[in-house]
Scaffold this motif. Sequence first.
Motif, PDB file in Angstrom:
ATOM      1  N   LEU A 202       0.847  -1.196   0.000  1.00 58.26           N
ATOM      2  CA  LEU A 202       0.000   0.000   0.000  1.00 58.26           C
ATOM      3  C   LEU A 202       0.884   1.248   0.000  1.00 58.26           C
ATOM      4  N   SER A 203       0.788   2.011  -1.078  1.00 60.17           N
ATOM      5  CA  SER A 203       1.653   3.190  -1.210  1.00 60.17           C
ATOM      6  C   SER A 203       0.982   4.479  -0.725  1.00 60.17           C
ATOM      7  N   ASP A 204      -0.329   4.423  -0.523  1.00 56.01           N
ATOM      8  CA  ASP A 204      -1.047   5.655  -0.180  1.00 56.01           C
ATOM      9  C   ASP A 204      -1.416   5.730   1.304  1.00 56.01           C
ATOM     10  N   CYS A 205      -0.609   5.096   2.144  1.00 54.01           N
ATOM     11  CA  CYS A 205      -0.827   5.213   3.587  1.00 54.01           C
ATOM     12  C   CYS A 205       0.526   5.170   4.287  1.00 54.01           C
ATOM     13  N   ASP A 206       0.550   5.566   5.539  1.00 58.19           N
ATOM     14  CA  ASP A 206       1.796   5.543   6.303  1.00 58.19           C
ATOM     15  C   ASP A 206       2.180   4.110   6.667  1.00 58.19           C
ATOM     16  N   SER A 207       3.487   3.865   6.689  1.00 61.24           N
ATOM     17  CA  SER A 207       4.021   2.600   7.187  1.00 61.24           C
ATOM     18  C   SER A 207       4.882   2.900   8.398  1.00 61.24           C
ATOM     19  N   VAL A 208       4.729   2.108   9.439  1.00 61.72           N
ATOM     20  CA  VAL A 208       5.449   2.360  10.686  1.00 61.72           C
ATOM     21  C   VAL A 208       6.107   1.071  11.155  1.00 61.72           C
ATOM     22  N   PRO A 209       7.167   1.161  11.982  1.00 57.63           N
ATOM     23  CA  PRO A 209       7.769  -0.054  12.536  1.00 57.63           C
ATOM     24  C   PRO A 209       6.740  -0.860  13.311  1.00 57.63           C
ATOM     25  N   LEU A 210       6.789  -2.161  13.145  1.00 63.22           N
ATOM     26  CA  LEU A 210       5.813  -3.039  13.794  1.00 63.22           C
ATOM     27  C   LEU A 210       5.671  -2.770  15.287  1.00 63.22           C
ATOM     28  N   THR A 211       6.812  -2.593  15.961  1.00 64.92           N
ATOM     29  CA  THR A 211       6.761  -2.473  17.421  1.00 64.92           C
ATOM     30  C   THR A 211       6.139  -1.160  17.894  1.00 64.92           C
ATOM     31  N   GLU A 212       5.884  -0.219  16.953  1.00 67.18           N
ATOM     32  CA  GLU A 212       5.191   1.008  17.341  1.00 67.18           C
ATOM     33  C   GLU A 212       3.690   0.794  17.487  1.00 67.18           C
ATOM     34  N   VAL A 213       3.178  -0.214  16.805  1.00 64.42           N
ATOM     35  CA  VAL A 213       1.730  -0.449  16.836  1.00 64.42           C
ATOM     36  C   VAL A 213       1.369  -1.857  17.317  1.00 64.42           C
ATOM     37  N   VAL A 214       2.391  -2.670  17.608  1.00 62.61           N
ATOM     38  CA  VAL A 214       2.139  -4.050  18.068  1.00 62.61           C
ATOM     39  C   VAL A 214       3.080  -4.374  19.225  1.00 62.61           C
ATOM     40  N   LEU A 306      -3.731  -7.717  11.104  1.00 62.98           N
ATOM     41  CA  LEU A 306      -2.401  -8.114  11.576  1.00 62.98           C
ATOM     42  C   LEU A 306      -2.172  -9.605  11.327  1.00 62.98           C
ATOM     43  N   PHE A 307      -3.197 -10.421  11.571  1.00 64.39           N
ATOM     44  CA  PHE A 307      -3.093 -11.865  11.391  1.00 64.39           C
ATOM     45  C   PHE A 307      -2.652 -12.215   9.973  1.00 64.39           C
ATOM     46  N   TRP A 308      -3.274 -11.584   8.980  1.00 62.72           N
ATOM     47  CA  TRP A 308      -2.917 -11.896   7.598  1.00 62.72           C
ATOM     48  C   TRP A 308      -1.633 -11.208   7.174  1.00 62.72           C
ATOM     49  N   PHE A 309      -1.382 -10.002   7.669  1.00 62.02           N
ATOM     50  CA  PHE A 309      -0.131  -9.323   7.325  1.00 62.02           C
ATOM     51  C   PHE A 309       1.075 -10.166   7.736  1.00 62.02           C
ATOM     52  N   LEU A 310       1.024 -10.738   8.935  1.00 65.40           N
ATOM     53  CA  LEU A 310       2.153 -11.531   9.428  1.00 65.40           C
ATOM     54  C   LEU A 310       2.348 -12.823   8.639  1.00 65.40           C
ATOM     55  N   GLN A 311       1.347 -13.211   7.853  1.00 66.85           N
ATOM     56  CA  GLN A 311       1.480 -14.418   7.028  1.00 66.85           C
ATOM     57  C   GLN A 311       1.934 -14.117   5.608  1.00 66.85           C
ATOM     58  N   SER A 312       2.035 -12.841   5.251  1.00 67.49           N
ATOM     59  CA  SER A 312       2.444 -12.503   3.894  1.00 67.49           C
ATOM     60  C   SER A 312       3.895 -12.928   3.661  1.00 67.49           C
ATOM     61  N   TYR A 340      10.860  -3.904  10.996  1.00 67.69           N
ATOM     62  CA  TYR A 340       9.993  -4.187   9.848  1.00 67.69           C
ATOM     63  C   TYR A 340       8.794  -3.238   9.840  1.00 67.69           C
ATOM     64  N   LEU A 341       8.502  -2.694   8.666  1.00 69.81           N
ATOM     65  CA  LEU A 341       7.417  -1.718   8.539  1.00 69.81           C
ATOM     66  C   LEU A 341       6.099  -2.383   8.176  1.00 69.81           C
ATOM     67  N   ILE A 342       5.038  -1.892   8.802  1.00 68.01           N
ATOM     68  CA  ILE A 342       3.691  -2.357   8.479  1.00 68.01           C
ATOM     69  C   ILE A 342       2.873  -1.184   7.974  1.00 68.01           C
ATOM     70  N   PRO A 343       2.227  -1.319   6.805  1.00 67.09           N
ATOM     71  CA  PRO A 343       1.356  -0.241   6.323  1.00 67.09           C
ATOM     72  C   PRO A 343       0.108  -0.160   7.197  1.00 67.09           C
ATOM     73  N   VAL A 344      -0.287   1.056   7.547  1.00 63.75           N
ATOM     74  CA  VAL A 344      -1.449   1.244   8.429  1.00 63.75           C
ATOM     75  C   VAL A 344      -2.490   2.098   7.702  1.00 63.75           C
ATOM     76  N   PRO A 345      -3.325   1.481   6.881  1.00 61.53           N
ATOM     77  CA  PRO A 345      -4.407   2.222   6.225  1.00 61.53           C
ATOM     78  C   PRO A 345      -5.566   2.420   7.189  1.00 61.53           C
ATOM     79  N   SER A 346      -6.622   3.045   6.712  1.00 57.00           N
ATOM     80  CA  SER A 346      -7.815   3.218   7.549  1.00 57.00           C
ATOM     81  C   SER A 346      -8.398   1.844   7.879  1.00 57.00           C
ATOM     82  N   LYS A 347      -9.180   1.798   8.948  1.00 61.01           N
ATOM     83  CA  LYS A 347      -9.783   0.512   9.329  1.00 61.01           C
ATOM     84  C   LYS A 347     -10.733  -0.002   8.250  1.00 61.01           C
ATOM     85  N   ALA A 348     -11.356   0.904   7.513  1.00 59.14           N
ATOM     86  CA  ALA A 348     -12.253   0.480   6.421  1.00 59.14           C
ATOM     87  C   ALA A 348     -11.463  -0.294   5.365  1.00 59.14           C
TER      88      ALA A 348
END
Length: 394
Positions: A202-214, A306-312, A340-348
């Motif tokens: 996802l290029s149109d949202c912020d990506s943050v280090p995993l440990t910042e949000v998990v 998160l469940f599916w992201f970690l399986q990518s 490792y960066l995780i993209p964080v789009p809107s919940k929708a």
Amino acid sequence: MEPVLYSLPDGWSWRKLSELAKTTSGGTPSRSNKDYWGGSIPWVKSGELGDSRVEKNEEFITEVGLKNSSAKLFPKESLLLALYGATAGKLGVLTYDAATNQAVCCISQDDQLLARDFLRYYLLSQRKKIIEDSFGGAQPNISQAYVREIDIPTPPLTEQIRIVEKLDALLTRIDTAIEHLQSKLDLSKQLFDSVLDEFFKLSDCDSVPLTEVVDFIGGSQPPKSQFSDVQKEGYVRLIQIRDYKTDNHIVYVDSASTKKFCTKDDVMIGRYGPPVFQILRGLDGAYNVALMKAVPNEDVLTKDYLFWFLQSPSIQNYVIGISQRAAGQSGVNKKALEKYLIPVPSKAIQNDIVDKVGQLVNKSRNLEAGVTAEITSLNQLKASILDSAFKGEL
């Protein structure tokens, strides 16, 4: 072995394998003597038998090792049978002269009485019974004494050769069909992984280090002396990696002995393998040190996303690679997750991705179920053909 009851065609007879062949097992030179290992003599282990021609092996011994052990040199084209271990009952045919370990039986048939491949096919047809008859303790253990007593339906040699030629033609076609179906499953898995990866680019949202949000929270390990096979008041199930595949090893511990608990919708990570970095969920209880819980900041990240992201495949390959390279590290390296960066789009958008992954999973499972059923049917056909062959009905 119990006598076989079915009648045979005229000209056929039941004969013990010991009347038609000799059996010999191999041996292992002393591992502590370096002069016995690293030579030029192939040394085949039972785990290297796979119902096919043996064309490669991992270890080699020396002439000195051969002479100073119970190992024996068996000639090219010998028929081998795994006696115990994970591959018990598996067969192999040597494509070169080789020695074997003691878990391998070499069967040398009398060429005037018995065609090797006739015997190979018959033993293949009888594997289930051989394993059932020989089961002892935790693993099958087929004795040479048992092998020698196997009853062989024995037609004239010319008829044996005709049957082998027919089986070669029929079973090769079936095996080819099974290989194609297996390739279909493999391609489906590759396609699923590829599409899953694309969902998280996802290029149109912020990506943050995993440990910042998990938060990644390791488990605890109550002493085995406190384990209980039955659930008692105040006790809770202790979740281990294997429990996500089977309920055959359920144990319970005093809930006061741990503070690490998980629920069915929590995202759990298997820290050790193989394979490492399994992403799991679906059980309630306390979890042990082989697991850690991935707890997202649910203000910005859903558990399902998160469940599916970690399986990518991208993060799987990254974490597994880092964990394998880390000195002394036999499991997931938690530091690898920090960067490792995780993209964080809107919940929708997260929910939309989860819905699309769910649809993909359903299609993949339906395909897998259909193909697996076809493979099962073909294997049943093989068994039926083999059964007919040794009743003289082919």
